[in-house]
Design a protein around this motif. Structure first.
Motif, PDB file in Angstrom:
ATOM      1  N   GLN A   1       0.837  -1.208   0.000  1.00 22.81           N
ATOM      2  CA  GLN A   1       0.000   0.000   0.000  1.00 22.81           C
ATOM      3  C   GLN A   1       0.872   1.259   0.000  1.00 22.81           C
ATOM      4  N   SER A   2       1.896   1.286   0.862  1.00 24.01           N
ATOM      5  CA  SER A   2       2.815   2.434   0.888  1.00 24.01           C
ATOM      6  C   SER A   2       3.564   2.548  -0.434  1.00 24.01           C
ATOM      7  N   ARG A   3       3.942   1.411  -0.986  1.00 30.75           N
ATOM      8  CA  ARG A   3       4.650   1.411  -2.269  1.00 30.75           C
ATOM      9  C   ARG A   3       3.778   2.032  -3.354  1.00 30.75           C
ATOM     10  N   SER A   4       2.524   1.619  -3.436  1.00 32.56           N
ATOM     11  CA  SER A   4       1.610   2.157  -4.455  1.00 32.56           C
ATOM     12  C   SER A   4       1.423   3.660  -4.289  1.00 32.56           C
ATOM     13  N   ARG A   5       1.259   4.105  -3.046  1.00 32.14           N
ATOM     14  CA  ARG A   5       1.074   5.527  -2.776  1.00 32.14           C
ATOM     15  C   ARG A   5       2.292   6.328  -3.231  1.00 32.14           C
ATOM     16  N   LEU A   6       3.483   5.836  -2.880  1.00 37.73           N
ATOM     17  CA  LEU A   6       4.707   6.561  -3.239  1.00 37.73           C
ATOM     18  C   LEU A   6       4.984   6.528  -4.738  1.00 37.73           C
TER      19      LEU A   6
ATOM     20  N   ALA B   1       2.936   6.745  -7.008  1.00 37.49           N
ATOM     21  CA  ALA B   1       2.091   7.780  -7.620  1.00 37.49           C
ATOM     22  C   ALA B   1       2.602   9.182  -7.320  1.00 37.49           C
ATOM     23  N   GLN B   2       3.480   9.316  -6.326  1.00 32.16           N
ATOM     24  CA  GLN B   2       3.935  10.639  -5.886  1.00 32.16           C
ATOM     25  C   GLN B   2       5.380  10.958  -6.237  1.00 32.16           C
ATOM     26  N   THR B   3       6.170   9.959  -6.573  1.00 31.25           N
ATOM     27  CA  THR B   3       7.602  10.186  -6.742  1.00 31.25           C
ATOM     28  C   THR B   3       8.128   9.442  -7.974  1.00 31.25           C
TER      29      THR B   3
ATOM     30  N   THR C   1       9.719  -2.925  -1.475  1.00 31.53           N
ATOM     31  CA  THR C   1       9.112  -3.373  -0.221  1.00 31.53           C
ATOM     32  C   THR C   1      10.048  -4.302   0.552  1.00 31.53           C
TER      33      THR C   1
END
Length: 153
Positions: free
Chosen positions: A47-52, A54-56, A62
């Protein structure tokens, strides 16, 4: 005359939560100046990987092992305290390490990690920087509210 290009050091950031996000901002600013390159980010969940992602523009992993395959010059550890020692131990054979305080939860483990760093010919640095700490931010806000110039701080 031929000028040699000096490669910039690459950084792998482990942990991009609340505090690690502040480290990412600082590394990004240095990368924009050409002082470093960001080899990647290591996070704990998909989940954190997917969020990042999209942002970076940086690679997001992971697992630490995946991140270390980028062959970074420096590993910056901003993971939860209980994970610091294991991450430092795994990273030292591959890179220099900067870790947020504390380096370990027990003194004997910290002593061992510094001995391992020396044996590996690596620098192991522990951050004691309070610039982004919530208490520091609150104090600076309060001081500014009273009109004290930031140059005096």
């Amino acid at each position: 005359m031929v000028s040699a290009t000096v490669p910039v050091p690459s950084v792998l950031l482990v942990g991009v939560g609340r505090f690690g996000g502040e480290h990412l901002k600082e590394w990004t600013a240095l990368a924009e100046q050409g002082a470093v390159s960001i080899a990647g980010l290591v996070v704990a969940s998909a989940q954190s990987r997917s969020r990042l992602l999209a942002q970076t523009p940086h690679p997001v992993f992971t697992s630490l092992a995946e991140g270390l395959q980028t062959r970074p010059d420096l590993v910056d550890v901003c993971a939860p305290t209980g994970a610091h020692a294991a991450i430092v131990e795994a990273s030292l054979p591959h890179a220099h390490v900067f870790v947020e305080k504390p380096v370990a939860t027990e003194a004997r483990i910290a002593v061992d990690l510094f001995a391992r760093a020396r044996a590996e010919g690596r620098a192991l640095l522990v951050g004691h920087i309070y610039q982004h700490h919530p208490v520091t931010k609150a104090l600076l806000s309060e001081v500014a509210r009273h009109g004290v110039p930031s140059q005096m701080l």
